[in-house]
Design a protein around this motif. Structure first.
Motif, PDB file in Angstrom:
ATOM      1  N   ASN A 163      46.768  32.687  43.317  1.00  0.00           N
ATOM      2  CA  ASN A 163      46.492  32.521  44.745  1.00  0.00           C
ATOM      3  C   ASN A 163      45.010  32.638  45.087  1.00  0.00           C
ATOM      4  N   GLY A 164      44.172  32.800  44.061  1.00  0.00           N
ATOM      5  CA  GLY A 164      42.730  32.789  44.265  1.00  0.00           C
ATOM      6  C   GLY A 164      42.196  33.927  45.120  1.00  0.00           C
ATOM      7  N   VAL A 165      42.724  35.158  44.898  1.00  0.00           N
ATOM      8  CA  VAL A 165      42.298  36.295  45.701  1.00  0.00           C
ATOM      9  C   VAL A 165      41.829  37.441  44.801  1.00  0.00           C
ATOM     10  N   THR A 166      41.043  38.327  45.388  1.00  0.00           N
ATOM     11  CA  THR A 166      40.652  39.570  44.706  1.00  0.00           C
ATOM     12  C   THR A 166      41.154  40.785  45.474  1.00  0.00           C
ATOM     13  N   LEU A 167      41.989  40.550  46.494  1.00  0.00           N
ATOM     14  CA  LEU A 167      42.593  41.640  47.262  1.00  0.00           C
ATOM     15  C   LEU A 167      44.088  41.376  47.410  1.00  0.00           C
ATOM     16  N   LEU A 168      44.894  42.349  46.977  1.00  0.00           N
ATOM     17  CA  LEU A 168      46.351  42.279  47.085  1.00  0.00           C
ATOM     18  C   LEU A 168      46.842  43.503  47.845  1.00  0.00           C
ATOM     19  N   ILE A 169      47.718  43.277  48.822  1.00  0.00           N
ATOM     20  CA  ILE A 169      48.314  44.360  49.607  1.00  0.00           C
ATOM     21  C   ILE A 169      49.828  44.244  49.500  1.00  0.00           C
ATOM     22  N   HIS A 170      50.480  45.336  49.106  1.00  0.00           N
ATOM     23  CA  HIS A 170      51.942  45.297  48.985  1.00  0.00           C
ATOM     24  C   HIS A 170      52.520  46.688  49.162  1.00  0.00           C
ATOM     25  N   GLY A 171      53.849  46.758  49.208  1.00  0.00           N
ATOM     26  CA  GLY A 171      54.578  48.014  49.287  1.00  0.00           C
ATOM     27  C   GLY A 171      55.531  48.135  48.116  1.00  0.00           C
ATOM     28  N   HIS A 172      56.753  48.570  48.410  1.00  0.00           N
ATOM     29  CA  HIS A 172      57.894  48.633  47.503  1.00  0.00           C
ATOM     30  C   HIS A 172      57.887  49.819  46.544  1.00  0.00           C
ATOM     31  N   THR A 173      56.790  50.120  45.881  1.00  0.00           N
ATOM     32  CA  THR A 173      56.824  51.129  44.820  1.00  0.00           C
ATOM     33  C   THR A 173      56.765  52.558  45.348  1.00  0.00           C
ATOM     34  N   HIS A 174      56.425  52.731  46.628  1.00  0.00           N
ATOM     35  CA  HIS A 174      56.309  54.068  47.228  1.00  0.00           C
ATOM     36  C   HIS A 174      55.235  54.908  46.530  1.00  0.00           C
ATOM     37  N   ARG A 175      54.188  54.251  46.080  1.00  0.00           N
ATOM     38  CA  ARG A 175      53.089  54.944  45.390  1.00  0.00           C
ATOM     39  C   ARG A 175      51.765  54.559  46.049  1.00  0.00           C
ATOM     40  N   PRO A 176      51.531  55.070  47.275  1.00  0.00           N
ATOM     41  CA  PRO A 176      50.341  54.638  48.027  1.00  0.00           C
ATOM     42  C   PRO A 176      49.043  54.956  47.291  1.00  0.00           C
ATOM     43  N   ASP A 177      48.196  53.951  47.212  1.00  0.00           N
ATOM     44  CA  ASP A 177      46.918  54.132  46.520  1.00  0.00           C
ATOM     45  C   ASP A 177      46.095  52.862  46.692  1.00  0.00           C
ATOM     46  N   ILE A 178      44.804  52.988  46.415  1.00  0.00           N
ATOM     47  CA  ILE A 178      43.914  51.822  46.355  1.00  0.00           C
ATOM     48  C   ILE A 178      43.388  51.739  44.934  1.00  0.00           C
ATOM     49  N   HIS A 179      43.814  50.706  44.218  1.00  0.00           N
ATOM     50  CA  HIS A 179      43.459  50.533  42.809  1.00  0.00           C
ATOM     51  C   HIS A 179      42.275  49.570  42.698  1.00  0.00           C
ATOM     52  N   HIS A 180      41.247  49.989  41.997  1.00  0.00           N
ATOM     53  CA  HIS A 180      40.084  49.139  41.746  1.00  0.00           C
ATOM     54  C   HIS A 180      40.115  48.692  40.289  1.00  0.00           C
ATOM     55  N   PHE A 181      39.898  47.414  40.053  1.00  0.00           N
ATOM     56  CA  PHE A 181      39.907  46.900  38.685  1.00  0.00           C
ATOM     57  C   PHE A 181      39.089  45.611  38.626  1.00  0.00           C
ATOM     58  N   ARG A 182      39.007  45.031  37.454  1.00  0.00           N
ATOM     59  CA  ARG A 182      38.268  43.780  37.257  1.00  0.00           C
ATOM     60  C   ARG A 182      39.260  42.647  37.060  1.00  0.00           C
ATOM     61  N   LEU A 183      38.997  41.536  37.724  1.00  0.00           N
ATOM     62  CA  LEU A 183      39.837  40.349  37.614  1.00  0.00           C
ATOM     63  C   LEU A 183      38.925  39.158  37.371  1.00  0.00           C
ATOM     64  N   ASN A 184      39.009  38.597  36.183  1.00  0.00           N
ATOM     65  CA  ASN A 184      38.084  37.506  35.819  1.00  0.00           C
ATOM     66  C   ASN A 184      36.628  37.912  36.045  1.00  0.00           C
ATOM     67  N   ASN A 185      36.328  39.142  35.625  1.00  0.00           N
ATOM     68  CA  ASN A 185      34.975  39.691  35.723  1.00  0.00           C
ATOM     69  C   ASN A 185      34.485  39.867  37.158  1.00  0.00           C
ATOM     70  N   GLN A 186      35.427  39.917  38.100  1.00  0.00           N
ATOM     71  CA  GLN A 186      35.075  40.182  39.484  1.00  0.00           C
ATOM     72  C   GLN A 186      35.743  41.483  39.924  1.00  0.00           C
ATOM     73  N   PRO A 187      35.103  42.255  40.815  1.00  0.00           N
ATOM     74  CA  PRO A 187      35.763  43.450  41.345  1.00  0.00           C
ATOM     75  C   PRO A 187      36.970  43.053  42.193  1.00  0.00           C
ATOM     76  N   ALA A 188      38.085  43.745  41.991  1.00  0.00           N
ATOM     77  CA  ALA A 188      39.317  43.435  42.713  1.00  0.00           C
ATOM     78  C   ALA A 188      39.984  44.720  43.186  1.00  0.00           C
ATOM     79  N   LYS A 189      40.849  44.590  44.208  1.00  0.00           N
ATOM     80  CA  LYS A 189      41.580  45.735  44.745  1.00  0.00           C
ATOM     81  C   LYS A 189      43.058  45.399  44.877  1.00  0.00           C
ATOM     82  N   ARG A 190      43.875  46.405  44.587  1.00  0.00           N
ATOM     83  CA  ARG A 190      45.312  46.336  44.875  1.00  0.00           C
ATOM     84  C   ARG A 190      45.656  47.551  45.721  1.00  0.00           C
ATOM     85  N   ILE A 191      46.044  47.299  46.963  1.00  0.00           N
ATOM     86  CA  ILE A 191      46.360  48.384  47.890  1.00  0.00           C
ATOM     87  C   ILE A 191      47.875  48.500  48.023  1.00  0.00           C
ATOM     88  N   VAL A 192      48.398  49.682  47.720  1.00  0.00           N
ATOM     89  CA  VAL A 192      49.831  49.935  47.797  1.00  0.00           C
ATOM     90  C   VAL A 192      50.116  50.763  49.042  1.00  0.00           C
TER      91      VAL A 192
END
Length: 241
Positions: A187-216
């Protein structure tokens, strides 16, 4: 300040009036200040069809209707507990139903939003049920049954799910990292927001050598939980019930 709010996994039910009251306070205090509210699934503990016009359901719908009439758009993505929410519910509340995956412009940044259950590919039993329940025939079959029967099916399904989850290793119920990367790249994004797992957090990682975030997003079993997004802020907020 222009702000966008995200919530998920409230699991509203008549059995938890404390969660209901926390939700109603949120709808009266925080939500009217937003430029938009996104509900990313599992709003209800179980939704058995738009024809269930219980007083409890009417109360929840009225809260959304009041918000949309105040000019705050509400967008909804189905979760694994409320995938039977349909056009009647949307019409009565004024909310907009979105597909399972949606890319939005979040204050100048592209963000992918979803419930998140499809990311948990290591849970093979759940994924098999998900495939069946989201097919074309299963929802139609369920909605053709009388309300009393659907209530019994939902009650039995919740009991079976609790028993099944109690015996699962923790990692199985979390997202599969490779699936996260796949959907974000697709989907060509570096930011993902989702629920379901009940584990709230902001995860920072690298995606194709770019900084990315996954917010739960957090669940509402023990606290009110929402994500506030603005031009310069992405913050998870939690309030004890």
């Amino acid at each position: 300040m222009s702000q966008t709010l995200f919530i998920a996994d409230l699991h509203l039910s008549e059995d938890r009036p404390d969660i209901t009251q926390a939700f109603l306070r949120f709808m009266q205090q925080q939500a009217p200040q937003a430029r938009a509210l996104y509900v990313l699934g599992d709003l209800f503990e179980a939704w058995i069809g738009d024809d269930d016009q219980s007083s409890f359901n009417q109360q929840i719908k009225a809260a959304f209707r009041k918000l949309t009439e105040q000019g705050v758009p509400v967008f909804f993505i189905h979760g694994n507990r409320d995938f039977l929410i349909g056009k009647s519910f949307a019409r009565e509340t004024g909310m907009t139903l979105l597909p399972e995956l949606q890319v939005i412009d979040l204050h100048g940044q592209k963000a992918l939003i979803m419930h998140g259950d499809s990311l948990c590919t290591r849970d093979e039993v759940f994924m098999a049920f998900r495939k069946k329940s989201r097919g074309w025939w299963w929802p139609r079959l369920m909605l053709a049954m009388p309300l009393w029967y659907r209530r019994r099916v939902a009650r039995n399904a919740r009991a079976k799910s609790k028993q099944h989850n109690a015996n699962k290793p923790e990692y199985i119920m979390d997202v599969t990292p490779s699936e996260v990367e796949r959907v974000m790249l697709e989907n060509g994004v570096t930011l993902l927001i989702h629920g379901h797992t009940h584990r709230p957090d902001i995860h920072h990682f690298r995606l194709n050598n770019q900084p990315a975030k996954r917010i739960v997003l957090g669940d509402w079993y023990e606290q009110g939980s929402y994500l506030l997004a603005s031009d310069n802020e992405l913050t998870l907020h939690h309030t004890k019930l």
